[in-house]
Enzyme design. Structure first.
Site, PDB file in Angstrom:
ATOM      1  N   PRO A  18       0.818  -1.215   0.000  1.00 16.03           N
ATOM      2  CA  PRO A  18       0.000   0.000   0.000  1.00 16.03           C
ATOM      3  C   PRO A  18       0.851   1.263   0.000  1.00 16.03           C
ATOM      4  O   PRO A  18       1.974   1.288   0.529  1.00 16.03           O
ATOM      5  CB  PRO A  18      -0.807  -0.127   1.303  1.00 16.03           C
ATOM      6  CG  PRO A  18      -0.832  -1.597   1.601  1.00 16.03           C
ATOM      7  CD  PRO A  18       0.496  -2.112   1.128  1.00 16.03           C
ATOM      8  N   GLY A  19       0.313   2.335  -0.566  1.00 18.40           N
ATOM      9  CA  GLY A  19       0.996   3.614  -0.574  1.00 18.40           C
ATOM     10  C   GLY A  19       2.249   3.624  -1.421  1.00 18.40           C
ATOM     11  O   GLY A  19       3.085   4.526  -1.293  1.00 18.40           O
ATOM     12  N   ARG A  20       2.396   2.627  -2.273  1.00 17.55           N
ATOM     13  CA  ARG A  20       3.572   2.482  -3.134  1.00 17.55           C
ATOM     14  C   ARG A  20       4.884   2.340  -2.352  1.00 17.55           C
ATOM     15  O   ARG A  20       5.971   2.550  -2.881  1.00 17.55           O
ATOM     16  CB  ARG A  20       3.679   3.636  -4.141  1.00 17.55           C
ATOM     17  CG  ARG A  20       2.493   3.686  -5.090  1.00 17.55           C
ATOM     18  CD  ARG A  20       2.775   4.483  -6.345  1.00 17.55           C
ATOM     19  NE  ARG A  20       1.658   4.425  -7.261  1.00 17.55           N
ATOM     20  CZ  ARG A  20       1.444   3.441  -8.152  1.00 17.55           C
ATOM     21  NH1 ARG A  20       2.304   2.432  -8.219  1.00 17.55           N
ATOM     22  NH2 ARG A  20       0.409   3.469  -8.951  1.00 17.55           N
ATOM     23  N   LEU A  21       4.760   1.958  -1.082  1.00 16.43           N
ATOM     24  CA  LEU A  21       5.965   1.627  -0.313  1.00 16.43           C
ATOM     25  C   LEU A  21       6.262   0.140  -0.518  1.00 16.43           C
ATOM     26  O   LEU A  21       6.182  -0.681   0.406  1.00 16.43           O
ATOM     27  CB  LEU A  21       5.758   1.964   1.165  1.00 16.43           C
ATOM     28  CG  LEU A  21       5.692   3.455   1.485  1.00 16.43           C
ATOM     29  CD1 LEU A  21       5.462   3.668   2.975  1.00 16.43           C
ATOM     30  CD2 LEU A  21       6.981   4.157   1.052  1.00 16.43           C
ATOM     31  N   HIS A  22       6.574  -0.198  -1.760  1.00 13.90           N
ATOM     32  CA  HIS A  22       6.742  -1.589  -2.152  1.00 13.90           C
ATOM     33  C   HIS A  22       8.000  -2.199  -1.544  1.00 13.90           C
ATOM     34  O   HIS A  22       8.921  -1.493  -1.136  1.00 13.90           O
ATOM     35  CB  HIS A  22       6.821  -1.690  -3.676  1.00 13.90           C
ATOM     36  CG  HIS A  22       5.721  -0.986  -4.391  1.00 13.90           C
ATOM     37  ND1 HIS A  22       4.388  -1.177  -4.091  1.00 13.90           N
ATOM     38  CD2 HIS A  22       5.756  -0.074  -5.408  1.00 13.90           C
ATOM     39  CE1 HIS A  22       3.642  -0.426  -4.891  1.00 13.90           C
ATOM     40  NE2 HIS A  22       4.448   0.260  -5.685  1.00 13.90           N
TER      41      HIS A  22
END
Length: 211
Positions: free
Chosen positions: A187-191
């Protein structure tokens, strides 16, 4: 068949729950993609480049993976093959969207043995065998009709042949990995991104990358 639209999302990518060997870790992910019946789970983008660094990319199919590398097959006269002749370094990308997973592989490519290519060629459907002979892959051709006529002539030529010999211009390659990166969507592009780099002693160094 399982509905891939409602798959449970796999857990995050954590150093504590991955294999120290990236080939084994790839096999774990690949087996899961196959087990979930994802369409063309074996499809991968193959990126090659000319001697002066101009890249090109296309989709090919993974036909084998082991400690020695990732195997695919093609026409040795195709554009990808011509580029590999002058610049043997290439990259692969696997993307399994329902699992939010991506794997990137970089390394040096070499042809597999003629015997390995012969054995695989005999497992191909007969139409695919004839197609490998008929198609001057990547060359400009006069028309679709011309290609189909060549195929029909080959069907007639080999009509009384139980087996078809592999053409010398067709066979396999193996990419021996030097870098393998595993990506997991969060989520939140905190991959999550874990990078494995091959060391001089044959071991793998693992690092976490920022997304």
């Amino acid at each position: 068949m399982e509905d891939i639209s409602v798959l449970n999302k796999p857990a995050e990518l954590d150093e504590r729950n991955v294999d120290a060997n990236p080939i084994r870790q790839f096999q774990i992910w690949f087996d899961e993609a196959i087990g979930r019946s994802l369409p063309l789970a074996e499809a991968m983008t193959l990126c090659t480049a000319t001697g002066d660094g101009k890249p090109s990319a296309r989709m090919v199919l993974l036909k084998g993976v082991a400690e020695s590398g990732f195997v695919f097959y093609t026409n040795y006269r195709s554009r990808k093959a011509r580029e590999l002749d002058v610049n043997p370094f290439a990259a692969l990308v696997f993307y399994w969207e329902p699992l939010e997973r991506q794997v990137r592989v970089e390394g040096k490519v070499s042809r597999i043995s003629a015997g390995e290519s012969d054995n695989y060629f005999q497992t191909r459907p007969r139409e695919s065998q004839l197609g490998a002979i008929a198609s001057p892959q990547s060359d400009v051709i006069e028309s679709r009709e011309m290609l189909q006529q060549e195929f029909r002539e080959l069907e007639e030529k080999y009509s009384d042949h139980q087996t078809i010999e592999r053409p010398a211009h067709w066979g396999g390659y193996r990419l021996a990995p030097e870098r393998i990166e595993f990506w997991k969507g969060r989520p939140g592009r905190l991959h999550d991104r874990l990078l494995y780099e091959l060391q001089a002693d044959g071991s793998w160094k693992r690092s976490r990358l920022a997304p």
